[in-house]
Write a protein that holds these residues in place. Structure first.
Motif, PDB file in Angstrom:
ATOM      1  N   ASP A  80      40.469  33.586  42.720  1.00  0.00           N
ATOM      2  CA  ASP A  80      42.083  33.571  42.456  1.00  0.00           C
ATOM      3  C   ASP A  80      42.261  32.354  43.613  1.00  0.00           C
ATOM      4  O   ASP A  80      42.674  32.999  44.713  1.00  0.00           O
ATOM      5  N   LYS A  83      45.871  33.003  44.799  1.00  0.00           N
ATOM      6  CA  LYS A  83      46.415  34.216  45.170  1.00  0.00           C
ATOM      7  C   LYS A  83      47.578  34.535  44.377  1.00  0.00           C
ATOM      8  O   LYS A  83      48.227  35.645  44.914  1.00  0.00           O
ATOM      9  N   ASN A  84      47.457  34.510  43.143  1.00  0.00           N
ATOM     10  CA  ASN A  84      48.683  34.985  42.379  1.00  0.00           C
ATOM     11  C   ASN A  84      48.220  36.131  41.538  1.00  0.00           C
ATOM     12  O   ASN A  84      48.921  36.697  40.481  1.00  0.00           O
ATOM     13  N   GLY A  85      46.938  36.748  41.707  1.00  0.00           N
ATOM     14  CA  GLY A  85      46.407  37.915  40.885  1.00  0.00           C
ATOM     15  C   GLY A  85      45.687  37.517  39.774  1.00  0.00           C
ATOM     16  O   GLY A  85      44.977  38.243  38.981  1.00  0.00           O
ATOM     17  N   CYS A  86      45.823  36.131  39.238  1.00  0.00           N
ATOM     18  CA  CYS A  86      44.964  35.643  38.150  1.00  0.00           C
ATOM     19  C   CYS A  86      43.720  34.907  38.421  1.00  0.00           C
ATOM     20  O   CYS A  86      43.620  33.686  39.494  1.00  0.00           O
ATOM     21  N   THR A  87      42.608  35.157  38.178  1.00  0.00           N
ATOM     22  CA  THR A  87      41.392  34.279  38.334  1.00  0.00           C
ATOM     23  C   THR A  87      41.370  32.958  37.469  1.00  0.00           C
ATOM     24  O   THR A  87      42.213  32.958  36.665  1.00  0.00           O
ATOM     25  N   ALA A 105      49.640  43.880  34.673  1.00  0.00           N
ATOM     26  CA  ALA A 105      49.397  44.376  35.996  1.00  0.00           C
ATOM     27  C   ALA A 105      47.789  43.650  36.352  1.00  0.00           C
ATOM     28  O   ALA A 105      47.164  43.699  35.313  1.00  0.00           O
ATOM     29  N   LYS A 106      47.869  43.180  37.485  1.00  0.00           N
ATOM     30  CA  LYS A 106      46.488  42.709  37.942  1.00  0.00           C
ATOM     31  C   LYS A 106      46.045  41.472  36.960  1.00  0.00           C
ATOM     32  O   LYS A 106      44.880  41.090  36.712  1.00  0.00           O
ATOM     33  N   CYS A 107      47.184  40.681  36.080  1.00  0.00           N
ATOM     34  CA  CYS A 107      46.922  39.633  35.273  1.00  0.00           C
ATOM     35  C   CYS A 107      45.828  39.977  34.168  1.00  0.00           C
ATOM     36  O   CYS A 107      45.123  39.360  33.358  1.00  0.00           O
ATOM     37  N   ALA A 108      46.173  41.366  33.729  1.00  0.00           N
ATOM     38  CA  ALA A 108      45.445  41.810  32.665  1.00  0.00           C
ATOM     39  C   ALA A 108      45.990  41.132  31.244  1.00  0.00           C
ATOM     40  O   ALA A 108      47.289  41.291  31.072  1.00  0.00           O
TER      41      ALA A 108
END
Length: 236
Positions: A80, A83-87, A105-108
């Protein structure tokens, strides 16, 4: 046979591009990238400048491949970076979606639709997709990445700046391709092969990755059947 043209435009994220399908005189379909590219600046290096496909192939370094010491873990990937929560994997899926998924949430990711150009198929939901390193990690290692630092290999494995470096495709064909170069594997859909060739050469050029003699012969042969479009590799 009169050539026909069909344009599909992706408008999401970093991958704003047009894929043009043109029927050739022998009836095969060839994907011709239609991405608008800017002229290089005065400070651009040779690897960053726009170069016609066939010229780019002629400039590739030729060297024997060497897989000594290869370990996939040497290429840290799906980080990531911002650091925006998305890999990186999620970023590519979001950018390449033709029907955007819901981002939880958590880039799901939920829902969405993608186009897997290797086999000319649309896929609903991201679960069946892999993110393919256009030039596989093992192939990159063989071709020069073994001499890179760990940070350079990490940057390569998570390249979100070059739209051709990472591509969402079905797991079936990503795993069929594995670590092969175009001399032993090409997309099963013949209409995808010029796009695939252009993508491959762009990445090899950007990172100054070598080709072996068989690979070079294959690239030259395939390029002779494809539009001699300009590529813009960018700098690593």
């Amino acid at each position: 046979m009169t050539p026909t043209t069909v344009t599909r435009t992706r408008t999401t994220g970093r991958r704003m591009a047009s894929l043009v399908v043109a029927a050739t005189s022998v009836g095969a379909l060839l994907f011709t990238p239609g991405t608008a590219v800017a002229a290089p600046t005065g400070n651009a290096t040779a690897s960053a400048a726009r170069v016609p496909l066939q010229d780019a192939i002629a400039r590739l370094r030729v060297a024997e491949e060497d897989r000594s010491g290869y370990d996939r873990a040497a290429f840290r990937h799906w980080i990531d970076a911002d650091k925006n929560g998305c890999t990186t994997r999620a970023e590519v899926l979001i950018d390449e979606a033709v029907l955007p998924p819901e981002i939880g949430a958590k880039c799901a990711l939920a829902g969405g639709r993608w186009y897997s150009y290797y086999e000319d198929a649309y896929v609903d939901g991201g679960a069946g997709l892999d993110i393919d390193h256009m030039v596989p990690l093992a192939e990159a290692w063989d071709s020069g990445a073994s001499a890179w630092t760990s940070k350079q290999r990490e940057a390569y494995a998570n390249d979100l700046d070059q739209p051709r470096a990472l591509v969402a495709v079905t797991a079936k064909y990503n795993r069929s391709k594995a670590d092969q170069d175009p001399s032993t594997w090409l997309p099963p859909y013949e209409g995808a092969r010029c796009t695939y060739l252009t993508d491959w050469v762009t990445v090899k050029t950007k990172y100054d990755l070598a080709v072996d003699a068989t690979e070079l012969d294959t690239l030259r042969r395939l390029a002779a059947q494809c539009p001699n479009v300009p590529i813009e590799p960018g700098t690593p």
